[in-house]
Structures are given as structure tokens and as C-alpha cells.
Design a protein around this motif. Structure first.
Motif, PDB file in Angstrom:
ATOM      1  N   LYS A 148       0.855  -1.194   0.000  1.00 16.47           N
ATOM      2  CA  LYS A 148       0.000   0.000   0.000  1.00 16.47           C
ATOM      3  C   LYS A 148       0.888   1.240   0.000  1.00 16.47           C
ATOM      4  O   LYS A 148       1.947   1.251   0.615  1.00 16.47           O
ATOM      5  CB  LYS A 148      -0.886  -0.002   1.238  1.00 16.47           C
ATOM      6  CG  LYS A 148      -1.801  -1.208   1.347  1.00 16.47           C
ATOM      7  CD  LYS A 148      -2.569  -1.160   2.679  1.00 16.47           C
ATOM      8  CE  LYS A 148      -3.119  -2.502   3.041  1.00 16.47           C
ATOM      9  NZ  LYS A 148      -2.110  -3.492   3.426  1.00 16.47           N
ATOM     10  N   SER A 149       0.431   2.282  -0.654  1.00  9.91           N
ATOM     11  CA  SER A 149       1.223   3.514  -0.699  1.00  9.91           C
ATOM     12  C   SER A 149       1.392   4.123   0.690  1.00  9.91           C
ATOM     13  O   SER A 149       2.326   4.890   0.913  1.00  9.91           O
ATOM     14  CB  SER A 149       0.591   4.527  -1.658  1.00  9.91           C
ATOM     15  OG  SER A 149      -0.700   4.877  -1.207  1.00  9.91           O
TER      16      SER A 149
ATOM     17  N   TYR B  95       9.487  -0.048   6.360  1.00 11.22           N
ATOM     18  CA  TYR B  95       9.595  -1.354   7.003  1.00 11.22           C
ATOM     19  C   TYR B  95       8.500  -2.298   6.509  1.00 11.22           C
ATOM     20  O   TYR B  95       8.771  -3.455   6.179  1.00 11.22           O
ATOM     21  CB  TYR B  95       9.510  -1.204   8.524  1.00 11.22           C
ATOM     22  CG  TYR B  95       9.443  -2.532   9.236  1.00 11.22           C
ATOM     23  CD1 TYR B  95      10.602  -3.258   9.494  1.00 11.22           C
ATOM     24  CD2 TYR B  95       8.218  -3.079   9.628  1.00 11.22           C
ATOM     25  CE1 TYR B  95      10.553  -4.497  10.115  1.00 11.22           C
ATOM     26  CE2 TYR B  95       8.156  -4.320  10.253  1.00 11.22           C
ATOM     27  CZ  TYR B  95       9.317  -5.013  10.495  1.00 11.22           C
ATOM     28  OH  TYR B  95       9.254  -6.235  11.110  1.00 11.22           O
ATOM     29  N   GLU B  96       7.269  -1.809   6.427  1.00 11.68           N
ATOM     30  CA  GLU B  96       6.156  -2.653   5.981  1.00 11.68           C
ATOM     31  C   GLU B  96       6.322  -3.074   4.515  1.00 11.68           C
ATOM     32  O   GLU B  96       5.991  -4.198   4.148  1.00 11.68           O
ATOM     33  CB  GLU B  96       4.828  -1.921   6.180  1.00 11.68           C
ATOM     34  CG  GLU B  96       4.459  -1.742   7.649  1.00 11.68           C
ATOM     35  CD  GLU B  96       3.311  -0.759   7.858  1.00 11.68           C
ATOM     36  OE1 GLU B  96       2.548  -0.970   8.815  1.00 11.68           O
ATOM     37  OE2 GLU B  96       3.190   0.206   7.070  1.00 11.68           O
TER      38      GLU B  96
ATOM     39  N   LEU C 110       9.651  -1.458  -6.646  1.00 13.84           N
ATOM     40  CA  LEU C 110       8.852  -0.760  -5.638  1.00 13.84           C
ATOM     41  C   LEU C 110       9.325   0.682  -5.498  1.00 13.84           C
ATOM     42  O   LEU C 110       8.522   1.606  -5.430  1.00 13.84           O
ATOM     43  CB  LEU C 110       8.961  -1.484  -4.295  1.00 13.84           C
ATOM     44  CG  LEU C 110       8.109  -0.959  -3.167  1.00 13.84           C
ATOM     45  CD1 LEU C 110       6.633  -1.145  -3.488  1.00 13.84           C
ATOM     46  CD2 LEU C 110       8.456  -1.702  -1.887  1.00 13.84           C
ATOM     47  N   ARG C 111      10.623   0.876  -5.500  1.00 17.85           N
ATOM     48  CA  ARG C 111      11.194   2.223  -5.397  1.00 17.85           C
ATOM     49  C   ARG C 111      10.729   3.077  -6.566  1.00 17.85           C
ATOM     50  O   ARG C 111      10.348   4.231  -6.407  1.00 17.85           O
ATOM     51  CB  ARG C 111      12.716   2.143  -5.379  1.00 17.85           C
ATOM     52  CG  ARG C 111      13.396   3.491  -5.253  1.00 17.85           C
ATOM     53  CD  ARG C 111      14.897   3.340  -5.280  1.00 17.85           C
ATOM     54  NE  ARG C 111      15.372   2.776  -6.525  1.00 17.85           N
ATOM     55  CZ  ARG C 111      15.683   3.497  -7.599  1.00 17.85           C
ATOM     56  NH1 ARG C 111      15.551   4.793  -7.589  1.00 17.85           N
ATOM     57  NH2 ARG C 111      16.118   2.899  -8.691  1.00 17.85           N
ATOM     58  N   ASN C 112      10.718   2.510  -7.761  1.00 15.70           N
ATOM     59  CA  ASN C 112      10.267   3.249  -8.937  1.00 15.70           C
ATOM     60  C   ASN C 112       8.767   3.538  -8.887  1.00 15.70           C
ATOM     61  O   ASN C 112       8.302   4.544  -9.382  1.00 15.70           O
ATOM     62  CB  ASN C 112      10.607   2.480 -10.210  1.00 15.70           C
ATOM     63  CG  ASN C 112      12.094   2.395 -10.436  1.00 15.70           C
ATOM     64  OD1 ASN C 112      12.857   3.238  -9.962  1.00 15.70           O
ATOM     65  ND2 ASN C 112      12.526   1.365 -11.124  1.00 15.70           N
TER      66      ASN C 112
ATOM     67  N   TYR D 181       6.874   4.015  -6.102  1.00 13.35           N
ATOM     68  CA  TYR D 181       6.496   4.975  -5.064  1.00 13.35           C
ATOM     69  C   TYR D 181       7.472   6.137  -4.927  1.00 13.35           C
ATOM     70  O   TYR D 181       7.663   6.683  -3.860  1.00 13.35           O
ATOM     71  CB  TYR D 181       6.333   4.265  -3.717  1.00 13.35           C
ATOM     72  CG  TYR D 181       5.119   3.382  -3.710  1.00 13.35           C
ATOM     73  CD1 TYR D 181       3.846   3.932  -3.767  1.00 13.35           C
ATOM     74  CD2 TYR D 181       5.243   2.000  -3.693  1.00 13.35           C
ATOM     75  CE1 TYR D 181       2.726   3.121  -3.791  1.00 13.35           C
ATOM     76  CE2 TYR D 181       4.128   1.182  -3.706  1.00 13.35           C
ATOM     77  CZ  TYR D 181       2.883   1.750  -3.750  1.00 13.35           C
ATOM     78  OH  TYR D 181       1.781   0.951  -3.771  1.00 13.35           O
ATOM     79  N   ASN D 182       8.118   6.520  -6.019  1.00 18.44           N
ATOM     80  CA  ASN D 182       8.958   7.708  -6.052  1.00 18.44           C
ATOM     81  C   ASN D 182       9.898   7.861  -4.866  1.00 18.44           C
ATOM     82  O   ASN D 182       9.740   8.744  -4.023  1.00 18.44           O
ATOM     83  CB  ASN D 182       8.108   8.983  -6.172  1.00 18.44           C
ATOM     84  CG  ASN D 182       7.467   9.106  -7.519  1.00 18.44           C
ATOM     85  OD1 ASN D 182       8.027   8.620  -8.501  1.00 18.44           O
ATOM     86  ND2 ASN D 182       6.309   9.720  -7.585  1.00 18.44           N
ATOM     87  N   ASN D 183      10.851   6.976  -4.814  1.00 16.60           N
ATOM     88  CA  ASN D 183      11.913   7.051  -3.810  1.00 16.60           C
ATOM     89  C   ASN D 183      11.440   6.883  -2.379  1.00 16.60           C
ATOM     90  O   ASN D 183      12.083   7.347  -1.449  1.00 16.60           O
ATOM     91  CB  ASN D 183      12.706   8.343  -3.946  1.00 16.60           C
ATOM     92  CG  ASN D 183      13.451   8.406  -5.260  1.00 16.60           C
ATOM     93  OD1 ASN D 183      13.994   7.392  -5.698  1.00 16.60           O
ATOM     94  ND2 ASN D 183      13.457   9.553  -5.889  1.00 16.60           N
ATOM     95  N   SER D 184      10.311   6.253  -2.153  1.00 16.37           N
ATOM     96  CA  SER D 184       9.899   5.997  -0.777  1.00 16.37           C
ATOM     97  C   SER D 184      10.731   4.878  -0.158  1.00 16.37           C
ATOM     98  O   SER D 184      10.718   4.687   1.034  1.00 16.37           O
ATOM     99  CB  SER D 184       8.411   5.658  -0.704  1.00 16.37           C
ATOM    100  OG  SER D 184       8.143   4.491  -1.455  1.00 16.37           O
TER     101      SER D 184
END
Length: 185
Positions: free
Chosen positions: A109-110, A115-116, A168-170, A172-175
Motif C-alpha cells: 500500500k502507498s 519497514y512494511e 517498488l522504489r520506482n 512509489y517515487n523514492n519511498s
């Protein structure tokens, strides 16, 4: 305008004329191949085990030594991993692996914390992949074996994690941060 080809040619010629130049170039080539495969596990379909640097020195009157450098496969075969015979099969395998990655990413989820998000990837890998103690060959070291055949050794787990986390990084924009492991530092 700088001619990069000319600069590279001059650099390689100078390096190869040194006493340990050939060995230095070969070690640097191997380090570059290793770094490429670690940083880009999505290149799982490339088998680099038989990839080598060929260096040939020829002497021509009046010119001095001329070096010919090329990348070759010592087995004379293509650079595909076992079970993949051509570009079409490599592309199909890449698409299947990407679909698995997107399936895992869709579970995140966004609003999840880093950690999650990492735990979601971890839990998927642990729940779906068994440690492969019986297979031989290079396949068990790949994210392909881990994500498609659900069997891999540690390297397959690690490459799968990095591949999914990079996606995942791509998404959510560097989250999530770029580097998840510091094994080589």
C-alpha cells in the motif's frame, strides 16, 4: 568535440604496454561484469560464466604493437542462461518475471512504512521460495529460478529481493532507498 573512441584506444594501448597491463585489464573487466550482474539482476538470462576478454597483440612494421580487444564466449555459444535459447525466449522470461514482480508490488500500500514495504517483499520470498539444495548449474543462482520455479540458493533470494525492491522504489517515487544490502562495502 572529444573523440571518446580515440581516448579509449589510447588508454587501452598504454595500459596493455605495461608489464601487468593485460592482467589489470582482465581483472577490471571481470569486476565490471560482476558489478553489472549485481546491480542489474533483471539480466538473469545472461550467462556470464564463460564470458571472457580476448586480447590479441600484433606487430606491424613501422607501427609498433597493435592490440585487438574483444569480448567472447569461451564455449562458442550464445550468452543465454541454460534453458533460454534465443532473444525471444529471453524476452518472454523477462516478461514473466516482471509480472511476478508487479504482483508482489500490488500487495504494497502507498501508505505502508518502508519497514512494511520491505517486510511484504520478505514475506513473499520466504513463503514462496524453498532453498535449492539439489539442483546443479547456474539457474538456481538467479531471480528467475526463485520467482518462477520457487527454488533458489541465497543468491537467487537476494537478487529477487533487489529486483522487486527496485521496482517498488520506482513505483512509489523514492519511498524506498536504492541500496538494500551493503554486502560489498
Amino acid at each position: 568535440m572529444v573523440n571518446m573512441f580515440l581516448i579509449m584506444e589510447q588508454f587501452l594501448t598504454g595500459l596493455l604496454q605495461l608489464d601487468q597491463g593485460k592482467e589489470t585489464l582482465e581483472k577490471s573487466f571481470q569486476a565490471a561484469v560482476n558489478a553489472l550482474m549485481i546491480d542489474y539482476p533483471q539480466l538473469f538470462f545472461v550467462d556470464v560464466r564463460h564470458m571472457s576478454l580476448s586480447i590479441m597483440k600484433k606487430q606491424y612494421p613501422g607501427f609498433g604493437p597493435i592490440f585487438y580487444v574483444s569480448i567472447s564466449n569461451s564455449t562458442g555459444e550464445k550468452f543465454y542462461l541454460e534453458g533460454i535459447k534465443n532473444r525471444e525466449e529471453a524476452e518472454n522470461a523477462r516478461r514473466v518475471v516482471e509480472n511476478v514482480r508487479q504482483n508482489i508490488i500490488s500487495r504494497v500500500k502507498s501508505t505502508d512504512t518502508i519497514y512494511e514495504k520491505v517486510k511484504t517483499i520478505h514475506d513473499y520470498l520466504v513463503d514462496n521460495i524453498t532453498y535449492d539444495q539439489t539442483s546443479s548449474g547456474e539457474l538456481k543462482h538467479t531471480l528467475y529460478a526463485a520467482l518462477i520455479y520457487n527454488r533458489a540458493v541465497c543468491e537467487g533470494y537476494a537478487k529477487s529481493f533487489k529486483y522487486i525492491a527496485d521496482g517498488l522504489r520506482n513505483t512509489y517515487n523514492n519511498s524506498c532507498r536504492r541500496r538494500y544490502f551493503r554486502w560489498k562495502k
